[in-house]
Design a protein around this motif. Structure first.
Motif, PDB file in Angstrom:
ATOM      1  N   PRO A   1     -22.977  40.516 -31.871  1.00  0.00           N
ATOM      2  CA  PRO A   1     -22.336  41.839 -31.966  1.00  0.00           C
ATOM      3  C   PRO A   1     -21.787  42.355 -30.633  1.00  0.00           C
ATOM      4  CG  PRO A   1     -24.735  42.024 -32.149  1.00  0.00           C
ATOM      5  CD  PRO A   1     -24.414  40.577 -32.236  1.00  0.00           C
ATOM      6  N   TYR A   2     -22.319  41.867 -29.498  1.00  0.00           N
ATOM      7  CA  TYR A   2     -21.861  42.329 -28.186  1.00  0.00           C
ATOM      8  C   TYR A   2     -20.386  41.999 -27.940  1.00  0.00           C
ATOM      9  CZ  TYR A   2     -22.460  37.403 -26.940  1.00  0.00           C
ATOM     10  OH  TYR A   2     -22.360  36.040 -26.905  1.00  0.00           O
ATOM     11  N   LEU A   3     -19.845  41.051 -28.711  1.00  0.00           N
ATOM     12  CA  LEU A   3     -18.446  40.652 -28.503  1.00  0.00           C
ATOM     13  C   LEU A   3     -17.470  41.786 -28.821  1.00  0.00           C
ATOM     14  CD1 LEU A   3     -18.435  36.995 -29.896  1.00  0.00           C
ATOM     15  CD2 LEU A   3     -18.264  37.725 -27.514  1.00  0.00           C
ATOM     16  N   ALA A   4     -17.892  42.726 -29.680  1.00  0.00           N
ATOM     17  CA  ALA A   4     -17.016  43.854 -30.018  1.00  0.00           C
ATOM     18  C   ALA A   4     -16.734  44.718 -28.789  1.00  0.00           C
ATOM     19  CB  ALA A   4     -17.658  44.701 -31.123  1.00  0.00           C
ATOM     20  N   ASN A   5     -17.685  44.708 -27.824  1.00  0.00           N
ATOM     21  CA  ASN A   5     -17.479  45.450 -26.572  1.00  0.00           C
ATOM     22  C   ASN A   5     -16.837  44.576 -25.498  1.00  0.00           C
ATOM     23  OD1 ASN A   5     -18.616  47.904 -27.449  1.00  0.00           O
ATOM     24  ND2 ASN A   5     -20.679  47.071 -27.154  1.00  0.00           N
ATOM     25  N   THR A   6     -17.084  43.275 -25.590  1.00  0.00           N
ATOM     26  CA  THR A   6     -16.545  42.352 -24.571  1.00  0.00           C
ATOM     27  C   THR A   6     -15.061  42.087 -24.797  1.00  0.00           C
ATOM     28  OG1 THR A   6     -18.717  41.277 -24.470  1.00  0.00           O
ATOM     29  CG2 THR A   6     -16.875  40.080 -23.502  1.00  0.00           C
ATOM     30  N   LEU A   7     -14.693  41.839 -26.055  1.00  0.00           N
ATOM     31  CA  LEU A   7     -13.301  41.505 -26.392  1.00  0.00           C
ATOM     32  C   LEU A   7     -12.663  42.681 -27.124  1.00  0.00           C
ATOM     33  CD1 LEU A   7     -13.888  37.852 -27.699  1.00  0.00           C
ATOM     34  CD2 LEU A   7     -13.270  38.567 -25.380  1.00  0.00           C
ATOM     35  N   LYS A   8     -12.333  43.692 -26.396  1.00  0.00           N
ATOM     36  CA  LYS A   8     -11.794  44.908 -27.023  1.00  0.00           C
ATOM     37  C   LYS A   8     -10.349  44.709 -27.473  1.00  0.00           C
ATOM     38  CE  LYS A   8     -14.922  48.023 -24.632  1.00  0.00           C
ATOM     39  NZ  LYS A   8     -15.071  49.087 -23.661  1.00  0.00           N
ATOM     40  N   LYS A   9      -9.925  45.568 -28.361  1.00  0.00           N
ATOM     41  CA  LYS A   9      -8.543  45.543 -28.861  1.00  0.00           C
ATOM     42  C   LYS A   9      -7.573  45.560 -27.680  1.00  0.00           C
ATOM     43  CE  LYS A   9      -5.477  48.073 -31.999  1.00  0.00           C
ATOM     44  NZ  LYS A   9      -5.358  49.231 -32.916  1.00  0.00           N
ATOM     45  N   GLY A  10      -6.581  44.667 -27.709  1.00  0.00           N
ATOM     46  CA  GLY A  10      -5.591  44.584 -26.644  1.00  0.00           C
ATOM     47  C   GLY A  10      -5.886  43.503 -25.614  1.00  0.00           C
ATOM     48  N   THR A  11      -7.111  42.910 -25.673  1.00  0.00           N
ATOM     49  CA  THR A  11      -7.497  41.858 -24.718  1.00  0.00           C
ATOM     50  C   THR A  11      -6.758  40.551 -25.035  1.00  0.00           C
ATOM     51  OG1 THR A  11      -9.712  42.830 -24.580  1.00  0.00           O
ATOM     52  CG2 THR A  11      -9.463  40.592 -23.724  1.00  0.00           C
ATOM     53  N   PHE A  12      -6.234  39.913 -24.002  1.00  0.00           N
ATOM     54  CA  PHE A  12      -5.629  38.587 -24.171  1.00  0.00           C
ATOM     55  C   PHE A  12      -6.715  37.527 -23.980  1.00  0.00           C
ATOM     56  CE2 PHE A  12      -1.900  41.145 -23.202  1.00  0.00           C
ATOM     57  CZ  PHE A  12      -0.974  40.653 -24.111  1.00  0.00           C
ATOM     58  N   VAL A  13      -6.776  36.588 -24.914  1.00  0.00           N
ATOM     59  CA  VAL A  13      -7.852  35.585 -24.887  1.00  0.00           C
ATOM     60  C   VAL A  13      -7.334  34.196 -25.268  1.00  0.00           C
ATOM     61  CG1 VAL A  13      -9.770  37.155 -25.419  1.00  0.00           C
ATOM     62  CG2 VAL A  13      -8.477  36.102 -27.290  1.00  0.00           C
TER      63      VAL A  13
ATOM     64  N   PRO B   1     -11.600  20.705 -33.587  1.00  0.00           N
ATOM     65  CA  PRO B   1     -11.328  22.017 -33.006  1.00  0.00           C
ATOM     66  C   PRO B   1      -9.883  22.188 -32.528  1.00  0.00           C
ATOM     67  CG  PRO B   1     -12.579  20.666 -31.463  1.00  0.00           C
ATOM     68  CD  PRO B   1     -12.475  19.875 -32.718  1.00  0.00           C
ATOM     69  N   PHE B   2      -9.430  23.466 -32.613  1.00  0.00           N
ATOM     70  CA  PHE B   2      -8.107  23.857 -32.131  1.00  0.00           C
ATOM     71  C   PHE B   2      -8.277  24.966 -31.094  1.00  0.00           C
ATOM     72  CE2 PHE B   2      -7.361  22.630 -36.632  1.00  0.00           C
ATOM     73  CZ  PHE B   2      -6.563  21.505 -36.397  1.00  0.00           C
ATOM     74  N   CYS B   3      -7.232  25.143 -30.305  1.00  0.00           N
ATOM     75  CA  CYS B   3      -7.242  26.179 -29.283  1.00  0.00           C
ATOM     76  C   CYS B   3      -6.049  27.105 -29.508  1.00  0.00           C
ATOM     77  CB  CYS B   3      -7.146  25.494 -27.920  1.00  0.00           C
ATOM     78  SG  CYS B   3      -7.836  26.451 -26.605  1.00  0.00           S
ATOM     79  N   PHE B   4      -6.280  28.438 -29.429  1.00  0.00           N
ATOM     80  CA  PHE B   4      -5.215  29.419 -29.649  1.00  0.00           C
ATOM     81  C   PHE B   4      -5.225  30.434 -28.508  1.00  0.00           C
ATOM     82  CE2 PHE B   4      -6.942  28.019 -33.706  1.00  0.00           C
ATOM     83  CZ  PHE B   4      -5.812  27.593 -34.398  1.00  0.00           C
ATOM     84  N   GLN B   5      -4.032  30.849 -28.089  1.00  0.00           N
ATOM     85  CA  GLN B   5      -3.917  31.882 -27.065  1.00  0.00           C
ATOM     86  C   GLN B   5      -3.147  33.067 -27.638  1.00  0.00           C
ATOM     87  OE1 GLN B   5      -2.122  30.012 -23.639  1.00  0.00           O
ATOM     88  NE2 GLN B   5      -4.041  29.050 -23.001  1.00  0.00           N
ATOM     89  N   GLY B   6      -3.698  34.262 -27.443  1.00  0.00           N
ATOM     90  CA  GLY B   6      -3.024  35.445 -27.985  1.00  0.00           C
ATOM     91  C   GLY B   6      -3.769  36.712 -27.624  1.00  0.00           C
ATOM     92  N   GLN B   7      -3.489  37.773 -28.422  1.00  0.00           N
ATOM     93  CA  GLN B   7      -4.062  39.096 -28.141  1.00  0.00           C
ATOM     94  C   GLN B   7      -4.941  39.535 -29.311  1.00  0.00           C
ATOM     95  OE1 GLN B   7      -1.208  42.337 -27.875  1.00  0.00           O
ATOM     96  NE2 GLN B   7      -2.373  43.282 -26.217  1.00  0.00           N
ATOM     97  N   ILE B   8      -6.098  40.133 -28.967  1.00  0.00           N
ATOM     98  CA  ILE B   8      -6.973  40.713 -29.989  1.00  0.00           C
ATOM     99  C   ILE B   8      -6.313  42.011 -30.481  1.00  0.00           C
ATOM    100  CG2 ILE B   8      -9.248  41.725 -30.480  1.00  0.00           C
ATOM    101  CD1 ILE B   8      -9.553  38.804 -29.931  1.00  0.00           C
ATOM    102  N   THR B   9      -5.987  42.062 -31.777  1.00  0.00           N
ATOM    103  CA  THR B   9      -5.347  43.272 -32.315  1.00  0.00           C
ATOM    104  C   THR B   9      -6.335  44.137 -33.099  1.00  0.00           C
ATOM    105  OG1 THR B   9      -4.665  42.051 -34.286  1.00  0.00           O
ATOM    106  CG2 THR B   9      -3.092  42.162 -32.459  1.00  0.00           C
ATOM    107  N   ASP B  10      -7.499  43.569 -33.414  1.00  0.00           N
ATOM    108  CA  ASP B  10      -8.521  44.350 -34.130  1.00  0.00           C
ATOM    109  C   ASP B  10      -9.860  43.624 -33.974  1.00  0.00           C
ATOM    110  OD1 ASP B  10      -9.500  46.433 -35.771  1.00  0.00           O
ATOM    111  OD2 ASP B  10      -9.504  45.070 -37.495  1.00  0.00           O
ATOM    112  N   ILE B  11     -10.977  44.377 -33.836  1.00  0.00           N
ATOM    113  CA  ILE B  11     -12.303  43.757 -33.766  1.00  0.00           C
ATOM    114  C   ILE B  11     -13.359  44.772 -34.209  1.00  0.00           C
ATOM    115  CG2 ILE B  11     -12.647  44.314 -31.298  1.00  0.00           C
ATOM    116  CD1 ILE B  11     -14.065  41.500 -31.121  1.00  0.00           C
ATOM    117  N   LYS B  12     -14.306  44.323 -35.043  1.00  0.00           N
ATOM    118  CA  LYS B  12     -15.362  45.226 -35.520  1.00  0.00           C
ATOM    119  C   LYS B  12     -16.576  44.406 -35.957  1.00  0.00           C
ATOM    120  CE  LYS B  12     -13.198  45.276 -40.082  1.00  0.00           C
ATOM    121  NZ  LYS B  12     -12.461  46.060 -41.072  1.00  0.00           N
ATOM    122  N   ASN B  13     -17.741  45.087 -35.990  1.00  0.00           N
ATOM    123  CA  ASN B  13     -18.985  44.457 -36.452  1.00  0.00           C
ATOM    124  C   ASN B  13     -19.272  44.854 -37.897  1.00  0.00           C
ATOM    125  OD1 ASN B  13     -19.687  43.071 -34.085  1.00  0.00           O
ATOM    126  ND2 ASN B  13     -20.581  44.916 -33.185  1.00  0.00           N
TER     127      ASN B  13
END
Length: 563
Positions: free
Chosen positions: A99-111, A57-69
């Motif tokens: 599918p709930y992740l599309a509402n949890t991790l919205k576009k623009g969220t840093f993760v 496994p790897f770990c990445f830090q950044g911003q969600i720029t797009d998300i969809k189901n």
């Protein structure tokens, strides 16, 4: 707040989660903090997206720029597809059936995302990663991650209670309590074995800085558990030493007559164990002995020998078995080996009662026991129940002069439980506990240190050696044919499955993907289930043979009919 605080008083533990914690046996803050991880996920390898490669496994830090189901009809799955961007590049991310992740991790969220990289060539993606939200200015401030970016604790879970939720609750609780709890291990012992101090160990076992520190914390708490157990065991031994028991002399001539009456010769191990037990019975303090021997090694005959000596001295014995089937088996065996000695042997289970071969009511049998008309009473834990299961009528068993309790496959039977069976409260009956579980000597001294140990380490003459084989899938047909030949020759076979019902979801249903669950979950989902295997064996493989099914959810009458 302290170790004894009920878990319902802990912030964010509502009624729904309270039930789930209780299911895990967690009722106090202390029990929650002692609910240790059983393994760790290493999510500490933080890399920029530009250095991505297959594996992890790897770990990445950044911003969600797009998300969809996206629904996939062929696999009947919901895919959540996202794009993660950091200053060095973009990475495709895929979650399965969440599918709930599309509402949890919205576009623009840093993760911070942690997981394995799958795919080929340019079509690579981060598969089903763990996630943790980051503050918008995460690059400018110091903050500590709990679910990614480090060694992550994975706890024993129950349905609806995840490791992520446990980490969420445990961490603030640890911060609040860890410095308030004294280290009860003596400093001399901690120094001798180079143990971590309690405050450091409790933190490192939940949120370790390295696997080495996690291992040191485990070692410390492992020792603590055995240390507590050893103290408890020694207290039990001292408590028992203060009690009185009936001293029953060995009737040597009777024992010789018994051994001559058997259609076989006792092994040296049986003779040695019998002698140890009979010598214990001569002492005026209660015997507390564990008789260990493999299935078929002759433990029941050794126990029968002790019960015979007790009966002919004018006292009673109780023989407890874990199941009705085993109780009946012991009843049959004891009656057979003691037939010549004209003893009154009774049987009691949750469903029925016998005096010799005659079926009688529970109340009638209890009267016989109280009036000393039963020498040996065999049964399930119905022996120590105070009520009749069918009617809930108060019918506690009171022995007239119980001198010996024999228990099969239950090593713990305390002074209070023994005393409960006795009408005379001036003495405690002797205890002989039997087990077929091999117990290493060092473990027996620690866990069963209040029990003396007798071992039957040889099988009776003429017993065939048990052969154990692992059969590969390619050899299944040959194995089925071997079973068929054995059955045709008049023998029987039994197939044991780890579960009764099949899993609701199998690896096949998920298209063989190891993306939603880890390998151990899939292994458990794919294990054989009794009902499925019964259908397959009875209808396809052995349709020409008589196949029956037996499992714990069946009623007693069904089980007996099958047996």
């Amino acid at each position: 707040m302290d170790f004894s605080t009920p878990v319902e008083k802990i912030p964010r533990v509502g009624p729904a989660f309270l039930k789930k914690l209780h299911r895990l046996g967690i009722k106090t803050a202390g029990q929650l903090l002692y609910h240790f991880p059983h393994r760790y996920e290493d999510f500490s390898n933080l890399i920029p997206i530009s250095q991505v490669k297959i594996g992890g496994p790897f770990c990445f830090q950044g911003q969600i720029t797009d998300i969809k189901n996206i629904r996939t009809f062929r696999k009947r799955m919901m895919l959540t597809q996202a794009a993660l961007q950091d200053p060095t590049g973009k990475l495709k991310v895929m979650w399965f059936n969440q599918p709930y992740l599309a509402n949890t991790l919205k576009k623009g969220t840093f993760v911070c995302l942690a997981g394995k990289i799958s795919g080929k060539g340019k079509s690579i993606y981060l598969s089903n990663p763990a996630y943790e939200k980051l503050p918008d200015n995460f690059r400018e401030i110091d903050f500590e991650l709990s679910h990614t970016g480090r060694l992550i604790p994975v706890y024993p879970e129950t349905e609806g209670l995840s490791s992520k939720w446990l980490r969420f609750i445990v961490k603030p609780l640890l911060l609040k309590l860890k410095d308030r709890i004294p280290d009860f291990l003596p400093p001399k012992i901690s120094k001798k074995y180079d143990f971590l101090a309690f405050q450091e160990a409790i933190w490192q076992i939940h949120f370790p800085d390295s696997l080495e520190l996690a291992e040191k914390a485990k070692k410390r708490f492992g020792f603590e558990e055995l240390f507590e157990l050893s103290l408890f065991v020694q207290r039990e031994r001292l408590k028992l030493a203060k009690e009185k028991a009936l001293a029953i002399s060995i009737d040597v001539d009777l024992m010789k007559e018994f051994t001559k009456s058997l259609p076989y010769e006792l092994t040296n191990a049986q003779k040695k164990s019998s002698w140890q037990i009979l010598k214990d019975l001569e002492k005026p303090r209660p015997m507390n002995r564990l008789l260990e021997g493999d299935v078929g090694s002759g433990k029941t005959v050794v126990a029968a020998m002790a019960a015979l000596n007790v009966a002919k001295a004018g006292y009673q014995s109780a023989f407890l078995a874990p199941t009705e089937i085993l109780a009946k088996q012991h009843f049959k065996t004891i009656n057979e080996v003691l037939k010549k000695f004209k003893l009154n042997v009774g049987l009691i289970t949750g469903k029925e009662s016998y005096s010799g071969s005659k079926k009688i009511t529970r109340r009638e049998l209890l009267e016989k026991v109280t009036n000393k008309k039963v020498d040996i009473l065999i049964g399930t834990h119905a022996i120590i129940q105070d009520t009749t299961p069918k009617t809930s009528e108060k019918t506690p068993i009171q022995f007239n002069n119980l001198a010996l309790v024999i228990i099969d496959e239950q090593h713990r039977f305390g002074v209070e439980q023994r005393a409960k069976l006795c009408r005379q409260k001036s003495f405690i009956p002797h205890l002989l506990s039997m087990t077929a579980t091999p117990i290493p000597r060092t473990l027996s001294l620690t866990v069963y240190g209040d029990l003396d140990l007798s071992i039957i380490d040889e099988m009776p003459k003429g017993r065939k050696k048990i052969i154990t084989k692992i059969i590969q899938s390619k050899d299944k047909k040959a194995t089925y044919e071997f079973i068929r030949r054995q059955v045709k020759e008049g023998r029987q076979a039994f197939v044991i499955c780890p579960r009764i019902e099949p899993a609701k979801t199998s690896a096949e249903d998920l298209g063989g993907q190891t993306l939603v669950l880890d390998a151990r979950n899939f292994s458990w989902m794919d294990v054989k289930a009794v009902k499925q295997e019964y259908k397959k064996l009875s209808e396809e493989i052995f349709s020409d043979l008589k196949v029956e099914m037996l499992h714990g959810k069946m009623g007693s009458q069904e089980k007996e009919k099958t047996m």
